[in-house]
Scaffold this active site. Structure first.
Site, PDB file in Angstrom:
ATOM      1  N   ASN A 196       0.692  -1.175   0.060  1.00  0.00           N
ATOM      2  CA  ASN A 196       0.096  -0.103  -0.040  1.00  0.00           C
ATOM      3  C   ASN A 196       0.989   1.225   0.172  1.00  0.00           C
ATOM      4  O   ASN A 196       1.965   1.374   0.518  1.00  0.00           O
ATOM      5  CB  ASN A 196      -1.057   0.015   1.213  1.00  0.00           C
ATOM      6  N   ILE A 197       0.369   2.284  -0.605  1.00  0.00           N
ATOM      7  CA  ILE A 197       1.166   3.503  -0.785  1.00  0.00           C
ATOM      8  C   ILE A 197      -0.034   4.649  -0.359  1.00  0.00           C
ATOM      9  O   ILE A 197      -0.979   4.807  -1.103  1.00  0.00           O
ATOM     10  CB  ILE A 197       1.454   3.707  -2.183  1.00  0.00           C
ATOM     11  N   GLU A 198       0.558   5.249   0.593  1.00  0.00           N
ATOM     12  CA  GLU A 198      -0.437   6.199   1.092  1.00  0.00           C
ATOM     13  C   GLU A 198       0.228   7.859   0.641  1.00  0.00           C
ATOM     14  O   GLU A 198       1.198   8.196   0.121  1.00  0.00           O
ATOM     15  CB  GLU A 198      -0.637   6.235   2.593  1.00  0.00           C
TER      16      GLU A 198
ATOM     17  N   CYS B 282      -4.350   0.771  -2.176  1.00  0.00           N
ATOM     18  CA  CYS B 282      -3.880  -0.742  -1.542  1.00  0.00           C
ATOM     19  C   CYS B 282      -2.944  -1.310  -2.255  1.00  0.00           C
ATOM     20  O   CYS B 282      -2.716  -1.236  -3.205  1.00  0.00           O
ATOM     21  CB  CYS B 282      -5.327  -1.227  -1.512  1.00  0.00           C
TER      22      CYS B 282
ATOM     23  N   GLU C  33      -3.079  -4.407  -3.087  1.00  0.00           N
ATOM     24  CA  GLU C  33      -3.535  -5.279  -4.019  1.00  0.00           C
ATOM     25  C   GLU C  33      -3.516  -4.651  -5.530  1.00  0.00           C
ATOM     26  O   GLU C  33      -3.199  -5.134  -6.533  1.00  0.00           O
ATOM     27  CB  GLU C  33      -5.013  -5.722  -3.908  1.00  0.00           C
TER      28      GLU C  33
ATOM     29  N   CYS D   2     -10.125  -4.984   0.659  1.00  0.00           N
ATOM     30  CA  CYS D   2     -11.295  -3.962   0.726  1.00  0.00           C
ATOM     31  C   CYS D   2     -12.181  -4.321  -0.422  1.00  0.00           C
ATOM     32  O   CYS D   2     -11.907  -4.752  -1.463  1.00  0.00           O
ATOM     33  CB  CYS D   2     -10.601  -2.684   0.743  1.00  0.00           C
TER      34      CYS D   2
ATOM     35  N   CYS E 196     -10.745  -3.156  -3.750  1.00  0.00           N
ATOM     36  CA  CYS E 196      -9.888  -4.117  -4.450  1.00  0.00           C
ATOM     37  C   CYS E 196     -10.400  -5.293  -4.774  1.00  0.00           C
ATOM     38  O   CYS E 196      -9.898  -6.357  -5.679  1.00  0.00           O
ATOM     39  CB  CYS E 196      -8.578  -4.531  -3.529  1.00  0.00           C
TER      40      CYS E 196
END
Ligand code: THU
Length: 130
Positions: free
Chosen positions: A41-43, A52, A54, A85, A88
């Site tokens: 995941n990359i925020e 996310c 995935e 989620c 995803c």
């Protein structure tokens, strides 16, 4: 192969950029010809713009030419048996089949396996849009 997929997902999790949630996630996809694609995941400071693990994995998979997805493994540092989620699930269902396996994990490996059909019953398919 299942253990390898888990190990790949767990390794991918170490690349998570999750300074806001502090909830690292890793995902790995296995295609029928043995290729594995992983992601974390990359925020983003503007929270809704993050994505996310995935989705990162799917980006690698698409850029490599795609293929039939046989198994999906997702692992989170702070949660056992994480499942994708809702968003995803829809993204994975775009490329996976109802019988594609989804492995739920703890920190040591796979603890339960279900299918994409199990986690996204009655999902929207784009067939009629084509
Ligand atoms: N997250 C994933 O990477 N995959 C999921 O299926 C659930 C949530 C990430 C998004 C966000 O960076 C963090 O977990 C907390 O929601």
């Amino acid at each position: 192969m299942k253990t390898d997929l888990f190990t790949t997902a767990r390794e991918a999790m170490t690349h998570a950029y999750a300074p806001y949630s502090k909830f690292p996630v890793g995902a790995a996809l296995l295609t029928d010809d043995g290729r594995v694609f992983s992601g974390a995941n990359i925020e983003v400071a503007s929270y809704p713009e993050g994505w996310c693990a995935e989705t990162t994995a799917l980006g690698h998979y698409v850029m490599a030419g795609g293929g039939r997805i046989m198994e999906i493994c997702v692992v989170a540092e702070k949660m056992d048996r994480i499942t994708p989620c809702g968003g995803c699930r829809q993204r994975l269902a775009e490329f996976a089949d109802a019988d594609t396996k989804l492995h739920m994990c703890d920190q040591n490996g796979i603890v339960e396996t279900v299918t994409m059909g199990d986690i996204l019953p009655f999902g929207f398919k784009g067939d009629t849009l084509k």
